[in-house]
Design a protein around this motif. Sequence first.
Motif, short mmCIF file in Angstrom:
data_model
loop_
_atom_site.label_atom_id
_atom_site.label_comp_id
_atom_site.label_asym_id
_atom_site.label_seq_id
_atom_site.Cartn_x
_atom_site.Cartn_y
_atom_site.Cartn_z
N ARG A 56 -9.26 -12.71 -46.87
CA ARG A 56 -9.05 -11.32 -46.51
C ARG A 56 -10.35 -10.66 -46.10
O ARG A 56 -11.41 -10.95 -46.65
CB ARG A 56 -8.47 -10.57 -47.71
N CYS A 57 -10.26 -9.75 -45.14
CA CYS A 57 -11.40 -8.94 -44.74
C CYS A 57 -11.88 -8.18 -45.97
O CYS A 57 -11.07 -7.60 -46.69
CB CYS A 57 -10.98 -7.99 -43.62
N LYS A 58 -13.18 -8.18 -46.20
CA LYS A 58 -13.74 -7.54 -47.39
C LYS A 58 -13.44 -6.04 -47.42
O LYS A 58 -13.42 -5.42 -48.48
CB LYS A 58 -15.27 -7.72 -47.43
N ARG A 59 -13.23 -5.45 -46.24
CA ARG A 59 -13.07 -4.01 -46.17
C ARG A 59 -11.60 -3.60 -46.10
O ARG A 59 -11.16 -2.77 -46.90
CB ARG A 59 -13.81 -3.49 -44.93
N CYS A 60 -10.83 -4.24 -45.18
CA CYS A 60 -9.47 -3.74 -44.94
C CYS A 60 -8.38 -4.68 -45.43
O CYS A 60 -7.21 -4.39 -45.26
CB CYS A 60 -9.27 -3.44 -43.46
N ARG A 61 -8.72 -5.83 -45.98
CA ARG A 61 -7.78 -6.81 -46.52
C ARG A 61 -6.96 -7.54 -45.46
O ARG A 61 -6.03 -8.27 -45.81
CB ARG A 61 -6.83 -6.16 -47.55
N MET A 62 -7.29 -7.37 -44.16
CA MET A 62 -6.59 -8.14 -43.12
C MET A 62 -6.97 -9.60 -43.26
O MET A 62 -8.08 -9.92 -43.67
CB MET A 62 -7.01 -7.63 -41.74
N LEU A 63 -6.04 -10.52 -42.93
CA LEU A 63 -6.38 -11.95 -42.94
C LEU A 63 -7.37 -12.21 -41.82
O LEU A 63 -7.14 -11.87 -40.67
CB LEU A 63 -5.11 -12.79 -42.71
N THR A 64 -8.48 -12.82 -42.16
CA THR A 64 -9.50 -13.10 -41.16
C THR A 64 -10.40 -14.23 -41.62
O THR A 64 -10.27 -14.74 -42.72
CB THR A 64 -10.33 -11.85 -40.83
N GLN A 65 -11.32 -14.59 -40.72
CA GLN A 65 -12.26 -15.67 -41.00
C GLN A 65 -13.62 -15.01 -41.11
O GLN A 65 -13.99 -14.24 -40.24
CB GLN A 65 -12.21 -16.63 -39.81
N GLY A 66 -14.37 -15.26 -42.17
CA GLY A 66 -15.65 -14.59 -42.36
C GLY A 66 -15.47 -13.32 -43.18
O GLY A 66 -14.37 -13.03 -43.66
N GLU A 67 -16.53 -12.55 -43.30
CA GLU A 67 -16.54 -11.38 -44.17
C GLU A 67 -15.60 -10.26 -43.70
O GLU A 67 -14.79 -9.76 -44.46
CB GLU A 67 -17.96 -10.79 -44.22
N LEU A 68 -15.76 -9.88 -42.43
CA LEU A 68 -15.03 -8.74 -41.89
C LEU A 68 -14.12 -9.13 -40.73
O LEU A 68 -14.45 -10.04 -39.97
CB LEU A 68 -16.02 -7.67 -41.39
N CYS A 69 -12.99 -8.43 -40.59
CA CYS A 69 -12.12 -8.67 -39.44
C CYS A 69 -12.78 -8.07 -38.19
O CYS A 69 -13.76 -7.33 -38.31
CB CYS A 69 -10.75 -8.05 -39.66
N PHE A 70 -12.24 -8.37 -37.01
CA PHE A 70 -12.90 -7.92 -35.78
C PHE A 70 -12.88 -6.40 -35.64
O PHE A 70 -13.74 -5.82 -34.99
CB PHE A 70 -12.31 -8.60 -34.55
N VAL A 71 -11.89 -5.73 -36.27
CA VAL A 71 -11.84 -4.27 -36.19
C VAL A 71 -12.95 -3.67 -37.06
O VAL A 71 -13.72 -2.81 -36.62
CB VAL A 71 -10.46 -3.74 -36.61
N CYS A 72 -13.04 -4.14 -38.31
CA CYS A 72 -14.06 -3.60 -39.22
C CYS A 72 -15.47 -3.96 -38.76
O CYS A 72 -16.43 -3.24 -39.02
CB CYS A 72 -13.82 -4.11 -40.64
N ALA A 73 -15.61 -5.11 -38.07
CA ALA A 73 -16.93 -5.56 -37.62
C ALA A 73 -17.38 -4.81 -36.36
O ALA A 73 -18.57 -4.77 -36.07
CB ALA A 73 -16.90 -7.06 -37.34
N SER A 74 -16.41 -4.20 -35.64
CA SER A 74 -16.75 -3.54 -34.38
C SER A 74 -17.41 -2.18 -34.62
O SER A 74 -17.09 -1.49 -35.59
CB SER A 74 -15.46 -3.35 -33.56
N ASN A 75 -18.34 -1.80 -33.74
CA ASN A 75 -18.92 -0.45 -33.84
C ASN A 75 -18.32 0.47 -32.78
O ASN A 75 -18.84 1.55 -32.52
CB ASN A 75 -20.45 -0.49 -33.76
N GLN A 76 -17.23 0.00 -32.16
CA GLN A 76 -16.56 0.79 -31.12
C GLN A 76 -15.39 1.58 -31.67
O GLN A 76 -14.66 2.21 -30.91
CB GLN A 76 -16.01 -0.16 -30.03
N ARG A 77 -15.13 1.50 -32.99
CA ARG A 77 -13.91 2.12 -33.52
C ARG A 77 -14.20 3.50 -34.09
O ARG A 77 -15.31 3.78 -34.54
CB ARG A 77 -13.30 1.23 -34.61
#
Lengths: 199, 199
Positions: A56-77
Amino acid sequence: MKHAPALAQLIDALRTLPGVGPKSAQRMAFHLLQDGRAGARALAESLTQALQLVARCKRCRMLTQGELCFVCASNQRDVTQLCVVESPADFVAIEQSGSFRGRYFVLMGHLSPLDGIGPAQLGIRDLEAILDGGEVTELILATNSTVEGEATAHYLSELAQRRKIRSSRIAHGVPMGGELEYVDGGTLARALSGRQILS
Amino acid sequence: MKHAPALAQLIDALRTLPGVGPKSAQRMAFHLLQDGRAGARALAESLTQALQLVARCKRCRMLTQGELCFVCASNQRDVTQLCVVESPADFVAIEQSGSFRGRYFVLMGHLSPLDGIGPAQLGIRDLEAILDGGEVTELILATNSTVEGEATAHYLSELAQRRKIRSSRIAHGVPMGGELEYVDGGTLARALSGRQILS
């Protein structure tokens, strides 16, 4: 009619997949062992690999690979908007609609006291920590319009209210392109009670 | 919307299953990685195990574990009747009907010259060896009622004729309990041309 043990075991394992009954499971097993042996090997490998790598994404709990999902990792949101959904599939559906630029929080379920699912199981502490962070100004509640989904939305709106954060519920009503004639009564009632003044 | 690599790979692998489209594959993948992790592990293991253990019956080509399938291994079957089917699923369907006590031969397909599937791919040499064995007195042709299935049945009936073995084709017509009104024209035509004199 009894299958060979290894075949019966495979059919049983396939039956645990959502939407797969005994007939489809048998059909899948025969396919995998007949023409689809390469696919079967690929499936076994990708399953083992996904079990190891996907968490799970450390921040939003979405299933992902690595610490953060692509949404939480993006600075465009837009970090001021946080959309709460019940499942990863809901996350994907909203993301694919292309109509939301904020971040998500995935509950991985809904409040269901009888099944022993309370705030702790839904990661509400993590959600509260995000709300306490001060960036979020609107909590968008996109849980399902079931009894449990509504109860969960109500619970979360109170969490937001206590922190003086605005909370909103996605609109329910007649689907776009849907014909009134074929829409069920509950949805019509909701569409009427949720009507918006035009002028 | 792009999934994490391991997740995308799992979804692709699940899409190779018969009857599984992109949406179902995604739903299955989320289920396997969310609530169904134990099931996912069991599926990966049973797949690997089945790939190792399940092979074709030495005699009838049915998918089985060990040398012979349970029908060929049994001494309770009528060895004079041999039923030819296209796939393991057809074998299972006839066996589950409880109406046949003979043995089977599974072609694993049908004659289809354009796809490069000829007698060799369907194990016809093995079938001829069984017919030459002298035990079989009736070859029951239970291939599908498609163009290829009919052609395959015709080809096999000639094999039997050359050996002076009786061959028969399963009956096609209106399904039991089916209403004439809802049966397609092709089936009705077949039911009429295949009518049996009662008195």
